[in-house]
Scaffold this active site. Structure first.
Site, mmCIF file in Angstrom:
data_model
loop_
_atom_site.group_PDB
_atom_site.id
_atom_site.type_symbol
_atom_site.label_atom_id
_atom_site.label_comp_id
_atom_site.label_asym_id
_atom_site.label_seq_id
_atom_site.Cartn_x
_atom_site.Cartn_y
_atom_site.Cartn_z
ATOM 1 N N GLU A 1 5.831 3.273 -9.641
ATOM 2 C CA GLU A 1 4.395 3.515 -9.847
ATOM 3 C C GLU A 1 3.899 2.722 -11.053
ATOM 4 O OE1 GLU A 1 2.786 5.045 -7.587
ATOM 5 O OE2 GLU A 1 4.141 6.500 -6.660
ATOM 6 N N PRO B 1 0.825 -1.207 0.000
ATOM 7 C CA PRO B 1 0.000 0.000 0.000
ATOM 8 C C PRO B 1 0.859 1.257 0.000
ATOM 9 C CG PRO B 1 0.185 -0.819 2.219
ATOM 10 C CD PRO B 1 0.920 -1.810 1.342
HETATM 11 P P1 ADP Z 1 5.661 4.073 -0.989
HETATM 12 O O1 ADP Z 1 6.505 4.233 -2.221
HETATM 13 O O2 ADP Z 1 5.293 2.636 -0.700
HETATM 14 O O3 ADP Z 1 4.483 4.988 -0.913
HETATM 15 P P2 ADP Z 1 7.751 5.457 0.362
HETATM 16 O O4 ADP Z 1 9.054 4.728 0.179
HETATM 17 O O5 ADP Z 1 7.517 6.654 -0.507
HETATM 18 O O6 ADP Z 1 6.552 4.409 0.244
HETATM 19 O O7 ADP Z 1 7.561 5.952 1.876
HETATM 20 C C1 ADP Z 1 7.763 5.137 2.985
HETATM 21 C C2 ADP Z 1 7.924 6.062 4.198
HETATM 22 O O8 ADP Z 1 6.663 6.639 4.486
HETATM 23 C C3 ADP Z 1 8.315 5.404 5.498
HETATM 24 O O9 ADP Z 1 9.705 5.226 5.588
HETATM 25 C C4 ADP Z 1 7.827 6.421 6.522
HETATM 26 O O10 ADP Z 1 8.795 7.432 6.735
HETATM 27 C C5 ADP Z 1 6.649 7.077 5.839
HETATM 28 N N1 ADP Z 1 5.305 6.776 6.388
HETATM 29 C C6 ADP Z 1 4.255 7.648 6.405
HETATM 30 N N2 ADP Z 1 3.137 7.068 6.930
HETATM 31 C C7 ADP Z 1 3.461 5.786 7.239
HETATM 32 C C8 ADP Z 1 2.747 4.650 7.789
HETATM 33 N N3 ADP Z 1 1.454 4.746 8.154
HETATM 34 N N4 ADP Z 1 3.411 3.474 7.940
HETATM 35 C C9 ADP Z 1 4.713 3.382 7.581
HETATM 36 N N5 ADP Z 1 5.426 4.392 7.071
HETATM 37 C C10 ADP Z 1 4.843 5.587 6.892
#
Ligand code: ADP
Ligand code: ZN
Length: 185
Positions: free
Chosen positions: A84, A11
């Site tokens: 993405e 997610p």
């Molecule tokens: P994705 O590409 O899966 O959206 P990212 O690598 O951009 O993930 O971001 C991951 C980071 O988001 C984590 O290291 C943390 O700092 C932050 N984060 C924000 N909300 C949450 C959450 N509910 N659970 C875990 N990490 C979170």
């Protein structure tokens, strides 16, 4: 020598971009020839980079359609990163297979489910044909258990199943949630 397909799914906020960047940076340190792509529509933080929520980044090329990849890589490419991946057309699956057959290591990251909890775009097919799959979790923002779904919120309230993708004037946000706390009316 054949290549292979690696897929990182989960997610929002599960760290997919972080993990993709980590793998690509290690390949770069090993002096491998890498190219990173992302869909043109995703302009969170930066138009030209893949950026994780924690701020880490790597240079990427925004493309309109998956087949643009062919025009932007050369013979000696060793690693192709795609972030993405759910936003690309189904053709991205055939391209990943073709590149892997030709010896390229393809690393794709993206959402496995949309905000409704349904399989998202080409991701399910890509998961099926990949050699390596990592399904990672965030932390549920309601209960603190592992989060596997992306909760869409419109003006702070859970989005409904039929809510349009773009709602003019409304404030849209997302949260990571577990199966129990994920709401789709
Ligand atoms: P994705 O590409 O899966 O959206 P990212 O690598 O951009 O993930 O971001 C991951 C980071 O988001 C984590 O290291 C943390 O700092 C932050 N984060 C924000 N909300 C949450 C959450 N509910 N659970 C875990 N990490 C979170
Ligand atoms: Zn929960």
């Amino acid at each position: 020598n054949h290549g292979y397909i690696e897929v990182v799914v989960g997610p929002m906020y599960s760290g997919k971009s972080e993990e993709l960047i980590r793998r690509l940076k290690r390949a770069k340190i090993a002096k491998q020839n890498i190219v990173v792509f992302k869909p043109h529509i995703d302009d969170r933080y930066s138009k030209k980079d893949v950026v994780s929520h924690s701020g880490d980044s790597i240079e990427a090329i925004p493309i309109e359609k998956a087949s643009d990849i062919y025009n932007l890589i050369d013979e000696d490419v060793q690693v192709v990163g795609i972030d993405e991946v759910q936003f690309f057309d189904e053709e991205v699956v055939d391209i990943a297979i073709d590149l892997a057959n030709k010896g390229v290591r393809v690393i794709a990251a993206g959402l496995d489910m949309d905000f409704k909890g349904e399989p998202f775009g080409p991701t399910p097919k890509l998961l099926a044909v990949a050699e390596f799959v990592d399904k990672i979790q965030a932390i549920c923002s309601v209960c603190g258990q592992p989060a596997t779904r992306s909760q869409r919120l419109i003006d702070g309230k859970p989005a409904r199943y039929d809510d349009p993708i773009i709602q003019v004037g409304a404030v849209e946000s997302y949260e990571a949630r577990c199966r129990k706390c994920h709401v789709v009316k």
